[in-house]
Design a protein around this motif. Structure first.
Motif, PDB file in Angstrom:
ATOM      1  N   LYS A  74     -31.594  -7.946 -34.502  1.00  0.00           N
ATOM      2  CA  LYS A  74     -30.567  -7.991 -33.463  1.00  0.00           C
ATOM      3  C   LYS A  74     -29.062  -7.864 -34.237  1.00  0.00           C
ATOM      4  O   LYS A  74     -28.741  -8.405 -35.094  1.00  0.00           O
ATOM      5  CB  LYS A  74     -30.419  -9.230 -32.644  1.00  0.00           C
ATOM      6  CG  LYS A  74     -29.607  -9.544 -31.695  1.00  0.00           C
ATOM      7  CD  LYS A  74     -30.066  -8.760 -30.355  1.00  0.00           C
ATOM      8  CE  LYS A  74     -28.858  -9.015 -29.173  1.00  0.00           C
ATOM      9  NZ  LYS A  74     -27.635  -8.565 -29.323  1.00  0.00           N
TER      10      LYS A  74
ATOM     11  N   VAL B 241     -24.586  -7.543 -33.536  1.00  0.00           N
ATOM     12  CA  VAL B 241     -23.795  -8.229 -32.710  1.00  0.00           C
ATOM     13  C   VAL B 241     -22.817  -7.184 -32.539  1.00  0.00           C
ATOM     14  O   VAL B 241     -22.400  -6.021 -33.257  1.00  0.00           O
ATOM     15  CB  VAL B 241     -23.003  -9.332 -33.656  1.00  0.00           C
ATOM     16  CG1 VAL B 241     -23.859 -10.344 -33.564  1.00  0.00           C
ATOM     17  CG2 VAL B 241     -22.226  -9.060 -34.942  1.00  0.00           C
TER      18      VAL B 241
ATOM     19  N   PRO C   3     -22.652 -13.996 -27.223  1.00  0.00           N
ATOM     20  CA  PRO C   3     -23.160 -12.622 -27.379  1.00  0.00           C
ATOM     21  C   PRO C   3     -23.493 -11.890 -26.092  1.00  0.00           C
ATOM     22  O   PRO C   3     -23.748 -10.657 -26.365  1.00  0.00           O
ATOM     23  CB  PRO C   3     -24.220 -12.666 -28.283  1.00  0.00           C
ATOM     24  CG  PRO C   3     -24.843 -14.213 -28.079  1.00  0.00           C
ATOM     25  CD  PRO C   3     -23.608 -15.078 -27.449  1.00  0.00           C
TER      26      PRO C   3
ATOM     27  N   ARG D 264     -29.226 -14.502 -34.528  1.00  0.00           N
ATOM     28  CA  ARG D 264     -28.902 -13.685 -33.497  1.00  0.00           C
ATOM     29  C   ARG D 264     -30.006 -13.395 -32.685  1.00  0.00           C
ATOM     30  O   ARG D 264     -30.196 -13.006 -31.442  1.00  0.00           O
ATOM     31  CB  ARG D 264     -28.563 -12.460 -34.235  1.00  0.00           C
ATOM     32  CG  ARG D 264     -27.094 -12.632 -34.692  1.00  0.00           C
ATOM     33  CD  ARG D 264     -26.847 -11.529 -35.689  1.00  0.00           C
ATOM     34  NE  ARG D 264     -25.360 -12.082 -36.416  1.00  0.00           N
ATOM     35  CZ  ARG D 264     -25.003 -11.287 -37.169  1.00  0.00           C
ATOM     36  NH1 ARG D 264     -25.482 -10.192 -37.809  1.00  0.00           N
ATOM     37  NH2 ARG D 264     -23.619 -11.772 -37.852  1.00  0.00           N
TER      38      ARG D 264
ATOM     39  N   GLY E 234     -21.485 -15.104 -31.237  1.00  0.00           N
ATOM     40  CA  GLY E 234     -22.797 -15.974 -31.614  1.00  0.00           C
ATOM     41  C   GLY E 234     -22.478 -17.185 -32.050  1.00  0.00           C
ATOM     42  O   GLY E 234     -21.387 -17.760 -32.233  1.00  0.00           O
TER      43      GLY E 234
END
Length: 574
Positions: free
Chosen positions: A308, A310, A351, A444, A574
């Motif tokens: 994942k 950001v 996020p 994440r 995050g």
């Protein structure tokens, strides 16, 4: 004539070269005392240039100490089920010894008498311990383990009659014959792929990966991740052949045929991700006692998100207000009320929503803020770690509780009306007893927590699993794994799914950030820079930012490139 003569010389040259190779290979027949010597073999499915070592067989008249030492050296020769190593054992021990139970990876080793006749200890300075499922546990220098070994004479020659299961391998050799391979599980919502790094011999890794996947996640991820494979399912045969690029995973029929079409598709996806490091595997076939099982994709199951990412923006503090830092420019955080009266520091941004959080300058109070609402106090303690916001919008921090014991707390302010109570959870992991949390960052994928804690001036960098209730509410942190750092860091960030960046901030001296990877036991030191006090990471090791009194710097090659001066405490969502 000249051309014919020139061609006639080639066979002689080739024969000379072949003779030289034979001599060199004969020299390699004795395993070296330092550094690996071997050759590559790619005959087995799932190999990635898997080295083959040629250890020495027992020599006549060898002493007990030599027999023990060379037995363990021969443990790097895994061909033919460790045939050479078994020659050092008595017949009964050769049959009962199970080398695959664990591998002790050592920096130094020696044979030490115990005072009991014919009993010795193989004394190791252990670097890693790798169990049968490939789970590695790192150990700091000076970690000593003693393996008891009993010898006896057989036809006038010393042989080992009692030995624990497993092998011991020099660290240099381990790095050559073993590789770090992520196997993949899911987050509880089956949305994200979560890597679980294992260490396997670079020989028949496809089978080893499959067995480890079926056995379930590593202890620190148990309860935090999900698997598409039902409990009790096993391989129907002790191999996973790769035929024309297809890994044929033959599973016990009853457990496989009782699963749903969606589960079978998720199993196939899980295996496909796990085998992505194997160049000879193109696709995966599920079989039930060798019969091919159709896996249908009706579009109802989406592939999990791997690693994942950001957004490219960062939240920061500038002019004593929350700001957005992106493309080397600063802009106001949209729709947020002023917070300068609270002296904000160390901000975090969700996020998935516009929720933000920050501490006051003294790190004693945690605040959250949402568009259109004033900041609200979530908790006040003697000291707090900077906040981290997970995918499910829980705001995390850690600090001493009412009794002084370290607590990890999480709050869910998103969507809560002004003045209403904010849902919260308090955890007191036993492994944090007596320790001060310097950093807590949620991964994440939302499944893991990076925790840096300190006791008596010594730091630990650890990764724990996050166990949640069915509605996503955090419940507890698992007992973590520990990553070895060169220094005593007091801050860290996730760089990607398997790597974190850490450092010990210091305004008045050079600071050397480090990359710590779950796929390597060796920290990677980055370029030092004077006066670094904070670090942030976007997507990957090249997307690193650090801050000193001179401004913000971005990693550029093996150095740091100046960006902007003014904003402080930058942090990616995050």
């Amino acid at each position: 004539m000249r051309a014919a003569a020139r061609h006639a010389r080639y066979p002689a040259a080739l024969l000379a070269l072949l003779a030289l190779l034979i001599v060199l290979l004969s020299g390699c027949a004795r395993i070296p005392t330092s550094g690996p010597v071997g050759k590559s073999s790619e005959s087995s499915a799932g190999n990635v240039s898997a080295p083959v070592f040629l250890p020495a067989a027992p020599q006549p008249g060898a002493s007990p100490e030599t027999i023990i030492d060379y037995f363990y050296r021969a443990g790097s020769g895994y061909e033919d089920d460790y045939a050479v190593a078994r020659q050092y054992l008595t017949q009964a021990s050769a049959v009962s010894w199970k080398p695959d139970k664990r591998a002790l990876v050592y920096r130094e080793a020696r044979v030490v008498p115990t005072g009991t006749e014919n009993v010795f200890n193989y004394e190791l300075d252990v670097s890693y311990t790798v169990n049968a499922d490939g789970i590695a546990t790192q150990s700091p220098p000076g970690t000593v383990e003693r393996i008891p070994v009993t010898v006896t004479q057989v036809d006038g020659e010393w042989r080992i009659s009692a030995i624990p299961d497993g092998t011991a391998i020099a660290e240099e050799t381990f790095k050559v014959i073993y590789g770090a391979y992520p196997i993949y599980f899911y987050d509880p919502t089956f949305t994200y792929a979560v890597p679980d790094v294992r260490w396997f011999l670079k020989n028949k890794t496809v089978k080893a990966m499959t067995s480890a996947l079926l056995a379930g996640p590593a202890p620190y991820l148990r309860g935090a991740v999900a698997s598409a494979f039902p409990s009790g399912i096993k391989l129907a045969r002790e191999s996973v052949p790769v035929v024309s690029g297809a890994a044929q995973v033959d599973l016990t029929a009853k457990e496989l045929t009782e699963t749903s079409a969606e589960d079978r598709l998720r199993m196939q996806m899980q295996l496909t991700l796990t085998f992505r490091s194997q160049p000879d595997v193109v696709n995966v076939e599920l079989r039930a006692n060798q019969d091919l099982v159709r896996v249908e994709d009706n579009g109802s199951v989406l592939p999990p998100v791997l690693d994942k990412t950001v957004p490219s923006r960062q939240i920061a503090i500038s002019g004593n207000e929350l700001v957005r830092y992106e493309n080397n420019r600063v802009s106001p955080l949209p729709d947020m009320q002023p917070v300068s009266a609270l002296n904000p520091r160390y901000p975090a941004e969700s996020p998935v929503s516009q929720t933000a959080a920050f501490l006051n300058d003294g790190r004693t109070t945690l605040y959250s803020i949402s568009p259109g609402q004033p900041a609200r106090s979530l908790t006040t303690r003697s000291t707090l770690s900077r906040p981290s916001i997970s995918l499910s919008d829980w705001v995390w921090t850690a600090g001493p509780g009412a009794t002084g014991a370290t607590e990890v707390v999480a709050f869910h302010p998103a969507g809560v009306a002004e003045g209403a109570a904010v849902p919260s959870v308090t955890m007191a992991p036993a492994w944090l007893a007596g320790r001060t949390v310097k950093e807590l960052r949620i991964s994440r994928d939302g499944v893991r927590a990076l925790v840096i804690s300190e006791q008596n001036g010594k730091s630990k960098v650890q990764v724990a699993g996050v166990i949640r209730a069915g509605d996503g509410t955090p419940r507890e942190l698992t007992v973590p794994i520990t990553l070895v750092a060169s220094s005593d860091p007091d801050q860290g960030v996730w760089v990607n799914g398997t790597t974190v960046a850490v450092m010990k901030g210091a305004a008045g001296t050079n600071v050397t950030p480090e990359l710590l990877s779950l796929t390597s036991g060796q920290p990677q030191q980055l370029a030092p820079w004077p006066g670094l006090v904070s670090i942030s990471a976007g997507n990957g090791a090249d997307d690193l930012y650090v801050q000193s009194g001179e401004g913000i710097f971005q990693r550029l090659g093996n150095g740091w490139s100046p960006q902007i001066k003014g904003p402080i405490d930058p942090a990616f969502p995050g």
